[in-house]
Design a protein around this motif. Structure first.
Motif, short mmCIF file in Angstrom:
data_model
loop_
_atom_site.label_atom_id
_atom_site.label_comp_id
_atom_site.label_asym_id
_atom_site.label_seq_id
_atom_site.Cartn_x
_atom_site.Cartn_y
_atom_site.Cartn_z
N GLY A 91 -36.87 -81.68 -99.15
CA GLY A 91 -36.46 -80.80 -100.21
C GLY A 91 -35.46 -79.62 -99.50
O GLY A 91 -34.54 -79.15 -100.32
N LEU A 92 -35.73 -79.55 -98.31
CA LEU A 92 -34.40 -78.33 -97.63
C LEU A 92 -33.07 -79.18 -97.59
O LEU A 92 -32.26 -78.44 -97.93
N ALA A 106 -39.47 -82.57 -104.35
CA ALA A 106 -40.01 -82.75 -102.86
C ALA A 106 -40.83 -81.51 -102.39
O ALA A 106 -41.63 -81.91 -101.60
N LEU A 107 -40.39 -80.40 -102.70
CA LEU A 107 -41.14 -79.09 -101.87
C LEU A 107 -42.53 -79.01 -102.32
O LEU A 107 -43.35 -78.99 -101.69
N LYS A 108 -42.85 -79.43 -103.75
CA LYS A 108 -44.05 -79.55 -104.29
C LYS A 108 -44.94 -80.66 -103.79
O LYS A 108 -46.02 -80.26 -103.36
N ALA A 110 -44.51 -81.66 -100.65
CA ALA A 110 -44.67 -81.13 -99.19
C ALA A 110 -45.81 -80.07 -99.12
O ALA A 110 -46.68 -79.81 -98.29
N GLY A 111 -46.14 -79.33 -100.46
CA GLY A 111 -47.00 -78.16 -100.46
C GLY A 111 -48.44 -78.91 -100.73
O GLY A 111 -49.26 -78.01 -100.57
N GLU A 112 -48.64 -80.26 -100.93
CA GLU A 112 -49.86 -80.71 -100.98
C GLU A 112 -50.83 -80.86 -99.64
O GLU A 112 -51.83 -80.96 -99.62
N SER A 113 -49.89 -80.70 -98.61
CA SER A 113 -50.37 -80.70 -97.19
C SER A 113 -50.64 -79.56 -96.64
O SER A 113 -49.81 -78.79 -96.99
N SER A 114 -51.72 -79.12 -96.02
CA SER A 114 -51.93 -78.01 -95.35
C SER A 114 -51.04 -77.68 -94.04
O SER A 114 -50.67 -76.62 -93.64
N SER A 115 -50.38 -78.99 -93.55
CA SER A 115 -49.71 -78.66 -92.53
C SER A 115 -48.37 -78.09 -92.95
O SER A 115 -47.42 -77.46 -92.06
N ALA A 123 -39.96 -71.99 -99.18
CA ALA A 123 -38.80 -72.77 -99.91
C ALA A 123 -38.86 -72.84 -101.16
O ALA A 123 -37.77 -72.50 -101.74
N LEU A 124 -39.96 -73.02 -102.09
CA LEU A 124 -40.05 -72.90 -103.43
C LEU A 124 -39.58 -71.38 -103.84
O LEU A 124 -38.78 -71.30 -104.96
#
Length: 136
Positions: A91-92, A106-108, A110-115, A123-124
């Motif tokens: 995403g970056l 991609a950022l969405k 990535a957002g599905e994981s708590s880490s 970033a969104l």
């Protein structure tokens, strides 16, 4: 015969560890072209997700954005990496290239994981600001 095979496998594993350490040293020295070359050679012999991630990092440091994206996409094919971190980095990189739909997707993920959720949300928000600024 079995002993010979065992010794050969041990040698090969030792060589792989040495190769990995050499690649890490190039990264530590911030010699990103050498690190990229080293990881590329290593991937030809023993592909894995972590090496693709490290290759992507070295490529990004050289501003080879599309190559870095390709390496991260390959890293997603291997179970030895955390997909959320790969999606965050994708995403970056897409943000850097101003490929906003790909960055958002991609950022969405990535957002599905708590880490990675917090950084992904930041970033969104940044992506939304950039999209607002680029409207005519």
């Amino acid at each position: 015969m079995v002993l010979q095979q065992g010794m050969q496998q041990g040698r090969m594993a030792g060589q792989a560890k040495l190769r990995q350490k050499r690649c890490q040293l190039w990264l530590s020295a911030k010699d990103y072209p050498q690190a990229s070359s080293c990881f590329s050679q290593s991937l030809n012999l023993e592909p894995n997700g972590k090496h693709y991630q490290q290759l992507a990092y070295a490529q990004a440091q050289q501003r080879l954005w599309q190559q870095s994206i390709n390496s991260l996409q390959r890293a997603l094919d291997y179970p030895d990496t955390e997909p959320a971190h790969n999606y965050l980095n994708l995403g970056l990189l897409y943000l850097e290239l101003q490929c906003y739909p790909e960055a958002e997707q991609a950022l969405k993920k990535a957002g599905e994981s708590s880490s990675t959720a917090s950084i992904s949300q930041q970033a969104l928000r940044y992506l939304q600001q950039r999209q607002t600024l680029s409207l005519p």
